[in-house]
Design a protein around this motif. Structure first.
Motif, mmCIF file in Angstrom:
data_model
loop_
_atom_site.group_PDB
_atom_site.id
_atom_site.type_symbol
_atom_site.label_atom_id
_atom_site.label_comp_id
_atom_site.label_asym_id
_atom_site.label_seq_id
_atom_site.Cartn_x
_atom_site.Cartn_y
_atom_site.Cartn_z
ATOM 1 N N GLU A 233 0.802 -1.300 10.389
ATOM 2 C CA GLU A 233 -0.363 -0.486 10.034
ATOM 3 C C GLU A 233 -1.306 -1.383 9.105
ATOM 4 O O GLU A 233 -0.790 -1.995 8.096
ATOM 5 C CB GLU A 233 -0.098 0.698 9.431
ATOM 6 N N TYR B 297 2.025 6.806 9.532
ATOM 7 C CA TYR B 297 2.641 5.862 10.242
ATOM 8 C C TYR B 297 2.020 6.021 11.811
ATOM 9 O O TYR B 297 1.807 7.191 12.355
ATOM 10 C CB TYR B 297 4.086 6.493 10.766
ATOM 11 N N ARG C 11 7.695 14.692 7.722
ATOM 12 C CA ARG C 11 6.551 14.054 8.512
ATOM 13 C C ARG C 11 6.108 15.002 9.503
ATOM 14 O O ARG C 11 6.966 15.934 10.171
ATOM 15 C CB ARG C 11 7.248 12.559 9.019
ATOM 16 N N CYS D 173 -3.476 0.074 13.674
ATOM 17 C CA CYS D 173 -2.154 -0.343 13.884
ATOM 18 C C CYS D 173 -1.959 -1.302 15.120
ATOM 19 O O CYS D 173 -2.520 -1.059 16.166
ATOM 20 C CB CYS D 173 -1.379 1.053 14.475
ATOM 21 N N GLN E 60 5.777 0.649 9.841
ATOM 22 C CA GLN E 60 6.534 0.837 8.597
ATOM 23 C C GLN E 60 5.780 1.792 7.584
ATOM 24 O O GLN E 60 6.590 2.214 6.484
ATOM 25 C CB GLN E 60 6.521 -0.629 7.676
ATOM 26 N N GLY E 61 4.631 2.197 7.912
ATOM 27 C CA GLY E 61 3.881 3.200 7.278
ATOM 28 C C GLY E 61 2.804 2.436 6.077
ATOM 29 O O GLY E 61 3.260 1.133 5.730
ATOM 30 N N TRP F 105 -0.306 9.045 15.562
ATOM 31 C CA TRP F 105 -0.329 8.931 14.230
ATOM 32 C C TRP F 105 0.346 10.111 13.667
ATOM 33 O O TRP F 105 0.161 11.143 14.150
ATOM 34 C CB TRP F 105 -1.619 8.772 13.609
ATOM 35 N N TRP G 159 8.073 2.791 15.736
ATOM 36 C CA TRP G 159 7.322 2.983 14.583
ATOM 37 C C TRP G 159 6.855 1.996 13.762
ATOM 38 O O TRP G 159 7.817 1.035 13.532
ATOM 39 C CB TRP G 159 8.171 4.098 13.755
#
Length: 125
Positions: free
Chosen positions: A6, A95, A45, A22, A117-118, A36, A115
């Motif tokens: 991201e 994320y 989350r 992303c 890493q945020g 997202w 996913w």
């Protein structure tokens, strides 16, 4: 190996805009629905938005409808989240995630296989 990274997070004032990106490497991006999610401090989350493999279907959580827009560029293997009129309650780690089997995508974490890493988004009031 599918990897998601991201970009674009940061600090923004309430009412402002921010665009997250992303970038996906490996795998078959064109065949994936992309989502997202976000996680605020002390909270679970949660789903934010999803886009189908060809961009023809999108779906949002109610609190971001009309303010956020998800899009994708299959040639660039990138999915975007345009965030407008942001609010302090949008503050979270965001994320991106890839659903390698879904067509339209889903709003539940369990459906996603890969996913990022945020990235932190902080909205100041």
């Amino acid at each position: 190996q599918v990897q998601l990274v991201e970009f674009g997070g940061g600090l923004v004032q309430a009412g402002g805009s921010l665009k997250l990106s992303c970038v996906v490497s490996g795998g078959n991006f064109r065949g994936y629905a992309m989502g997202w999610f976000r996680q605020a401090p002390g909270k679970e989350r949660e789903f934010v938005a999803v886009i189908s493999w060809n961009g023809g279907y999108t779906y949002y959580r109610d609190s971001v409808k009309g303010r956020f827009a998800i899009s994708r560029d299959n040639a660039k293997k990138t999915v975007y989240l345009q965030m407008n009129n942001v609010k302090p309650e949008d503050t979270a780690v965001y994320y991106c995630a890839a659903d390698t089997y879904g067509v339209d995508g889903a709003d539940t974490e369990d459906e996603y296989d890969y996913w990022g890493q945020g990235i932190q988004v902080t909205v100041s009031s």
